[in-house]
Scaffold this active site. Structure first.
Site: not given
Length: 437
Positions: A149, A180-181, A281, A283, A324, A339, A343
Site C-alpha cells: 500500500y 508484495d506484488d 502470502k 493471493d 488471501c 485474509r 483489500d
C-alpha cells in the site's frame, strides 16, 4: 446439482436477521434484514474475482457459501444450514415466500439450531467445523511491514531496505518484512524479476541480517497471458478455466494435477525458501478452485487443496502460509493466516460501489463479520494498517484494526507518516491475540 428446498422458518420474516457467509476472502459477508439489498457484484469480472463465479445469486435471494444462518428475531434459536464438511461446500439460499423463509441448497447441508445471539451461534459453528481439521490453538504472530500500500507494483529492493532502517530508527516493531506484488517479471513467472526491482537476494539477506524474517507475495495458481509459463506450457493450464482479468491481461489457471506443473510449483517454493524467505502470502487463491478440465479428475476443491499441499511441501513445514482471495471453508487446516476481508484502500468507499472492491468500508464490514473465525480456524488478517495523512477516515480504520485480534501489518512508507500516524502505527503493531474472538 440443482437447488432443492431443505428447510424453512415460519413466523415473522421481517424480524429475521439472515447471515450470508461469502465464498472467499473478498466476498462480502454480513447479516441483513429481509427487506435489505445485500452486496452483489458490479460486473461479470468482479463476479469471477470476488464472488463464487459458478453460482451467481438470483434477485430476491440471500446466498451463503457453505453457511447461511437465520436468527428469527423472536428469541427462538438461531438456525444454521451449512456444509457437512469443508471438502464439499454447497451454495445455500434463503428466499421469502408466503410469509415464511424457505432455504434451498445445491448440495448436502447440515441443519443445526443454536441458542443466540447470532454471533454466539457463529462461534459455536466455527468451533464445530474446526474439530479435527484446524490446530487446537494458534501461537501469537508478531507484526510485520508490507510494501504493497506504499509502493504498489513499483516496489524496489531499496524500498524494503529503507523501511527496514526507518522501522528501527522510529521504533516500529515489525518482525517480518513482506515483499508484495511488483518484484516479479510477470504473473506466473515467480522466479524471474522485474528488472527495476533489483535483487531479491540482497533484500532478503539484509532483512535476515537485521534479525528479521523475510516474506514474499505470490499468486501461485494464476498464469498471466503475458507470462513465459503461458507461452511455453499450455498443457499446464486448466482447460476452460477463466480466472478473470487483472494486470491488463487475461488470467489462466495452473493445473496442479499435471505432474510437471506440480513439480514446477514445488520448485518455486523450494527456491524461494532456499534464499531465506519463510512467510508466503498467497493471493488470488480462488483461481485454484475454479471448475475446468484438469489432467487428473479431481473436484475443484480437491484440486485446490492439492495445490496448497504442494506449496507446503516446497515451502517447508516451518513456513508461514498466509492465504488471501482464498475460498474460506476449503482452506481450513491448510493455512496459518487468512485474509478475511476485501483489500483496504486509501479511500473510504469503493470506486464501483461494490464493497468486494478495495475500500475501507468493505474491509471493515466483512472483517468485523468474520472476526469469529480468529484463533478458531486460523489467525485472521484484517489487512494492513494505513495511517499516513492522505488516507481518508484513517482514525476509523485504526479503530477497526485495534478491535480485531488478528495480524498487524504496517503498509505505509514510514517516512510518509506524520506524528499521529507514527504514534498510531507504533501502538497498533502488537502480536496477534491467541484467544478466540
Amino acid at each position: 446439482m440443482p437447488f432443492a428446498d431443505v428447510g424453512e422458518i415460519t413466523g415473522h420474516p421481517q424480524q429475521a436477521l439472515i447471515f450470508e457467509h461469502g465464498w472467499q476472502s473478498w466476498s462480502p459477508t454480513g447479516a441483513y434484514r429481509v427487506g435489505d439489498s445485500p452486496p452483489r457484484p458490479a460486473s461479470e469480472t468482479i463476479q469471477t474475482l470476488c464472488y463464487r463465479p459458478e453460482t451467481p445469486i438470483p434477485p430476491g435471494a440471500f446466498q451463503g457459501e457453505g453457511l447461511i444462518a437465520v436468527d428469527p428475531g423472536d428469541g427462538a434459536p438461531v438456525s444454521l444450514w451449512s456444509a457437512a464438511s469443508h471438502l464439499d461446500v454447497p451454495s445455500i439460499r434463503v428466499r421469502e415466500e408466503g410469509g415464511r423463509l424457505v432455504v434451498s441448497a445445491d448440495g448436502p447441508v447440515r441443519h443445526t439450531q443454536v441458542d443466540g445471539p447470532l454471533d454466539a451461534a457463529l462461534r459455536t459453528w466455527a468451533e464445530t467445523m474446526a474439530e479435527g481439521v484446524a490446530p487446537p490453538s494458534f501461537p501469537a504472530v508478531p507484526p510485520m511491514w508490507c510494501s504493497w500500500y506504499g509502493y504498489w507494483d513499483k516496489v524496489t529492493d531499496q524500498d524494503i531496505l529503507d523501511n527496514l532502517r526507518l522501522a528501527e530508527q522510529h521504533g516500529v516493531e515489525a518482525d517480518m518484512f513482506l515483499i508484495d506484488d511488483g518484484y516479479e517479471a510477470e504473473i506466473g513467472d515467480w522466479l524471474e524479476l522485474r528488472p527495476e526491482f533489483g535483487s531479491l537476494e540482497r533484500a532478503v539477506g539484509t532483512v535476515r541480517e537485521a534479525g528479521k524474517r523475510g516474506g514474499i507475495w505470490l499468486a501461485p495458481f494464476l498464469v498471466g497471458h503475458r507470462s513465459r509459463i503461458f507461452r511455453e506450457h499450455p498443457d499446464w493450464l486448466v482447460g476452460g478455466a477463466d480466472a478473470g482479468r487483472m494486470w491488463d491481461q487475461d488470467l489462466a489457471v495452473l493445473d496442479v494435477t499435471h505432474p510437471d506443473a506440480a513439480a514446477h510449483l514445488v520448485h518455486v517454493f523450494e527456491t524461494l525458501s532456499a534464499i531465506g524467505l519463510t512467510h508466503f502470502k498467497l493471493d488470488y487463491l480462488y483461481a485454484g478452485a475454479l471448475p475446468g478440465r484438469r489432467h487428473e479428475d479431481l473436484t475443484p476443491i480437491a484440486a485446490y487443496r492439492r495445490g496448497l499441499e504442494l506449496i507446503r511441501q516446497g515451502a517447508g513445514p516451518a513456513a508461514t502460509i498466509h492465504g488471501c482471495g482464498a475460498p474460506m471453508l476449503p482452506s481450513l487446516g491448510l493455512v496459518d493466516i487468512m485474509r478475511v476481508s476485501p483489500d483496504i484502500a486509501p479511500t473510504l468507499l469503493p470506486r464501483s460501489g461494490d464493497i468486494s472492491q478495495p475500500s475501507q468500508l468493505g474491509a471493515r464490514l466483512t472483517g468485523a463479520a468474520r472476526e469469529f473465525l480468529h484463533a478458531r480456524w486460523w489467525v485472521n488478517d484484517p489487512d494492513c494498517i494505513m495511517a499516513r495523512p492522505e488516507v481518508e477516515a484513517r482514525e476509523e480504520w485504526a479503530a477497526h484494526i485495534d478491535a480485531t485480534g488478528g495480524l498487524r501489518g504496517s503498509s505505509d512508507p514510514i517516512a510518509a507518516l506524520d506524528d499521529w500516524g507514527l504514534a498510531t502505527t507504533r501502538r497498533l503493531m502488537v502480536p496477534t491475540r491467541t484467544d478466540p474472538s
